[in-house]
Scaffold this active site. Structure first.
Site, PDB file in Angstrom:
ATOM      1  N   ASP A  58       4.785   4.887  -3.374  1.00  0.00           N
ATOM      2  CA  ASP A  58       4.873   5.563  -1.758  1.00  0.00           C
ATOM      3  C   ASP A  58       6.066   5.322  -1.176  1.00  0.00           C
ATOM      4  O   ASP A  58       5.986   4.398  -1.202  1.00  0.00           O
ATOM      5  CB  ASP A  58       3.019   5.671  -1.066  1.00  0.00           C
ATOM      6  CG  ASP A  58       3.096   4.717  -0.263  1.00  0.00           C
ATOM      7  OD1 ASP A  58       3.664   3.953  -0.606  1.00  0.00           O
ATOM      8  OD2 ASP A  58       1.736   4.617   0.215  1.00  0.00           O
ATOM      9  N   ASP A  92       6.708   4.663   3.350  1.00  0.00           N
ATOM     10  CA  ASP A  92       6.228   4.282   4.102  1.00  0.00           C
ATOM     11  C   ASP A  92       7.356   4.444   5.404  1.00  0.00           C
ATOM     12  O   ASP A  92       8.117   4.131   5.337  1.00  0.00           O
ATOM     13  CB  ASP A  92       5.735   2.464   4.742  1.00  0.00           C
ATOM     14  CG  ASP A  92       4.330   2.463   3.942  1.00  0.00           C
ATOM     15  OD1 ASP A  92       3.488   3.143   3.973  1.00  0.00           O
ATOM     16  OD2 ASP A  92       4.296   1.268   2.878  1.00  0.00           O
ATOM     17  N   ASP A 135       3.867   8.479   3.890  1.00  0.00           N
ATOM     18  CA  ASP A 135       2.791   7.897   4.902  1.00  0.00           C
ATOM     19  C   ASP A 135       3.981   8.154   6.317  1.00  0.00           C
ATOM     20  O   ASP A 135       4.399   6.926   6.072  1.00  0.00           O
ATOM     21  CB  ASP A 135       2.196   6.842   4.217  1.00  0.00           C
ATOM     22  CG  ASP A 135       0.965   6.674   3.607  1.00  0.00           C
ATOM     23  OD1 ASP A 135       1.171   7.441   3.166  1.00  0.00           O
ATOM     24  OD2 ASP A 135       0.834   5.265   3.567  1.00  0.00           O
ATOM     25  N   TYR A 184      -5.671  -5.854  -3.770  1.00  0.00           N
ATOM     26  CA  TYR A 184      -4.838  -5.149  -3.173  1.00  0.00           C
ATOM     27  C   TYR A 184      -4.774  -3.734  -2.781  1.00  0.00           C
ATOM     28  O   TYR A 184      -5.184  -3.246  -3.153  1.00  0.00           O
ATOM     29  CB  TYR A 184      -3.392  -4.861  -3.960  1.00  0.00           C
ATOM     30  CG  TYR A 184      -2.436  -4.585  -3.964  1.00  0.00           C
ATOM     31  CD1 TYR A 184      -1.409  -5.525  -3.283  1.00  0.00           C
ATOM     32  CD2 TYR A 184      -2.404  -3.170  -2.849  1.00  0.00           C
ATOM     33  CE1 TYR A 184       0.153  -5.088  -2.790  1.00  0.00           C
ATOM     34  CE2 TYR A 184      -0.845  -2.305  -2.256  1.00  0.00           C
ATOM     35  CZ  TYR A 184      -0.080  -3.610  -2.039  1.00  0.00           C
ATOM     36  OH  TYR A 184       0.828  -3.197  -1.567  1.00  0.00           O
TER      37      TYR A 184
END
Length: 682
Positions: free
Chosen positions: A111, A113, A166, A236
């Protein structure tokens, strides 16, 4: 684009551009180090950790599309609020990246950020999470839209043209946001709230990390390697209580500072060597922690009592310096410390040419490590509801770990696993998370010692139910499963494989999973004649339709009934770790004495009527002396018992379940008990 890897990386033998406040080791690589480094880089490439040129270009296009969307959004709001035409024309929002994309360590499918910085009159609560959310929801190119406004850092998650995004929002004290806004300057923090500071901090921290490492290229390769290792070893996940991207980045950057001339193969080895010896809670910092006239609180256990309870402080380098790993608990720190030691042992063998880099990245066999697990099932009426509901439950999942630690005084250790599992055989949207449970190592428990966590789980469930976007069909179920009872969908190919050697951290435990105590020997022999030990763990689990042994409804229980000790939950005992399978021949929740202990159900079975014991061999083996004082109340799992309509999910899960059992009867917490040197839970 910020974070892209450039070819002009600085030399490993360059003069240090910065002065560090600790001892550093200036030795460079040997010929053997260079050879191991080439092998490591080849392994990372062969493992598919680098994205293709086409995907990189697609990411740039998607970021450009997001930038245009937020600019149009701000202009629309400016116009609607009666500002002048000139203000509407000048209205602007800017997109920044942070995290793995900004640091240059993202891989295929990762993804992005992103942070949207907007003007002071555009707020987060209504403008971002409602108006922008609705705009995105109407776009065909946007899928899996999931707002998380109650997170520590509020975020909107979605996919744009297949790329996961995100998106954070920060409203700064400017009427017009310039396109060339310098987000690293502290003036951007003037007159903003703490949520905005946390939103801005991601970009500011990423920028500082790249400035504070002596060799950016070596930092990136090492970080890419260790992120891959952390995912393979199940450590993680910031939201679960482990470490996320920024945490790993700071840990790696510190090693780069300590060994400025080391190459990635050396840095990986030194990483494990240093952090196996690190004396937590001593903090990991990249620079000094400085105060500022803006007055935002910084991490300082001398002034802030809350900071004294942080277990693994990893401090961000940008003002205001914060502990980025506040989610870490005693249990998750224990798990990570074990994994650091495991990594250190493997790296020592690699340096002695006893093994290859692939050994370092062997996946962690979570479901072959513990005897007992908590299973958290999450269901919703449709996939969109499940996405939002799952995000909320996952964001609160670490609270269950903290509550169990609190209520058992740290004697019951938890290992939440940061991976979700899906039972694809179910027609309704479903996912499940698991948590390994064990008694604290090195502490000898008393015979029959019991950890009753039913109230703990019930408290967790009540907090989950506070979700402000709850919809009918959103349900959560928590139950205990032993290793032999794990559902097939958590194993490759849908079945269990024979269990290998015990995990090194559990070598001191006796390798006897089935026996529950010295007093149950006769029961063990009786059952083992019925079960083939060679095939018990390798065959697919045979599903048996069952009802739950759950708290009876108040109106159906007479005062003379003998119920359990916590909230009416029945006190159930059984031996050999097998489940008591029951089937209903009528309305079980109304007519059966489900509040009685098993030994009473056995002796008074004529009065029970509607409940029958299916597993006769278990029924015969339960005696007062063989019981291990385990409290169990299983809910009827959605994946086993709730049969949706023939047309799929036309009937919502909550509506189906209400036909047989009430909500309180379905979500039944658990209790743990231990016998002499043997661990069991139900």
């Amino acid at each position: 684009m910020a974070g892209s890897e450039g070819p002009n990386a600085s030399s490993p033998t360059q003069q240090l551009p910065k002065k560090y406040d600790t001892t550093i080791f200036l030795s460079g690589p040997t010929q053997s180090d260079l050879q191991r480094n080439a092998e490591l880089e080849k392994f990372l490439i062969d493992s598919g950790l680098y994205e293709s040129t086409d995907e990189a270009e697609k990411r740039v296009e998607v970021l450009g599309r997001i930038d245009r969307i937020v600019k149009d959004w701000v202009k629309q709001l400016t116009s609607q609020r009666g500002y002048t035409d000139q203000m509407v024309e000048d209205a602007n929002a800017v997109i920044f990246t942070f995290g793995s994309y900004c640091l240059g360590v993202h891989g295929p499918g990762a993804d992005i950020d992103t942070l949207c910085v907007g003007p002071s009159y555009v707020n987060r609560e209504e403008d971002f999470f409602i108006i922008l959310h609705d705009m995105l929801a109407e776009m065909e190119e946007v899928t899996e839209l999931q707002p998380v406004p109650d997170a520590h850092v509020p975020v909107m998650k979605f996919k744009l043209r297949g790329i996961s995004i995100d998106l954070l929002y920060a409203s700064v004290s400017l009427l017009v946001v310039p396109e060339d806004l310098d987000i690293s300057h502290e003036s951007v923090l003037f007159d903003v709230d703490e949520q905005t500071v946390r939103s801005l901090n991601g970009c500011r921290v990423a920028d500082q990390i790249l400035k504070l490492v002596p060799n950016v290229e070596h930092f990136r390769t090492t970080l890419r390697c260790l992120k891959f290792w952390a995912k393979r070893r199940g450590v993680y996940s910031n939201v679960t209580g482990f470490l996320g991207g920024v945490n790993w980045a700071i840990l790696v950057a510190r090693i780069c500072q300590l060994y400025p001339n080391a190459i990635p193969s050396m840095l990986v080895s030194r990483f494990f060597r240093v952090y196996t010896q690190w004396r937590w809670p001593n903090p990991v910092t990249l620079c000094s922690i400085e105060e500022n006239e803006l007055g935002f609180p910084t991490w300082d256990p001398r002034k802030n009592p809350r900071d004294r309870f942080h277990h693994m402080p990893i401090i961000t380098p940008a003002y205001p310096c914060m502990n980025s790993s506040y989610n870490v608990s005693i249990s998750t720190l224990r798990v990570m410390t074990e994994q650091f030691h495991h990594g250190n042992r493997i790296c020592e063998e690699i340096e002695l040419n006893k093994t290859q880099w692939s050994a370092l990245f062997e996946p962690y066999l979570f479901f072959e490590t513990y005897k007992n697990y908590l299973q958290v099932d999450i269901v919703a009426a449709d996939s969109d509801d499940l996405l939002a509901w799952k995000g909320w439950v996952e964001s609160r999942f670490r609270q269950l770990t903290l509550k169990i630690e609190r209520d058992t005084n740290g004697m019951l250790q938890c290992h939440p696993y940061p991976k979700e599992y899906v039972d694809t055989s179910k027609p309704c949207p479903h996912c499940a998370f698991f948590m390994g449970l064990q008694r604290k190592e090195g502490v000898r428990g008393q015979e029959g010692q019991q950890f009753d966590i039913r109230g703990t789980v019930d408290e967790f469930r009540q907090e989950i139910n506070l979700y402000m976007f709850w919809k009918p069909g959103m349900d959560i179920y928590v139950c205990h499963v032993r290793r032999k009872q794990l559902p097939p969908f958590v194993f490759p190919d849908g079945y269990k494989r024979p269990r290998p050697l015990r995990h090194p951290s559990q070598q001191d435990e006796r390798n006897d999973e089935d026996a529950l105590g010295s007093s149950s020997g006769s029961a063990e022999r009786h059952i083992k004649r019925k079960i083939d030990p060679k095939t018990e763990d390798v065959l697919p689990i045979k599903r048996v339709k069952q009802t739950t042994i759950s708290p009876p409804r108040t109106e159906s229980v007479s005062p003379s009934k003998n119920v359990g000790r916590s909230g009416g939950t029945p006190d159930i005992s059984f031996s050999n770790g097998n489940r008591l399978e029951c089937r209903a021949t009528g309305d079980a929740d109304k007519n059966s004495d489900v509040g009685l202990p098993v030994r009473q159900l056995e002796s008074e079975k004529d009065s029970v009527g509607d409940m029958q014991v299916v597993e006769d061999v278990m029924h015969e083996s339960i005696t007062r002396n063989e019981c291990t004082s385990m409290l169990v109340s299983e809910f009827p799992r959605v994946r086993n018992e709730v049969k949706p309509s023939q047309e799929g999910c036309a009937v919502k899960p909550s509506e189906q379940l209400e036909k047989s059992l009430s909500w309180n009867e379905l979500v039944v917490p658990c209790a743990v008990s231990f016998s002499e040197s043997k661990e069991t839970l139900a």
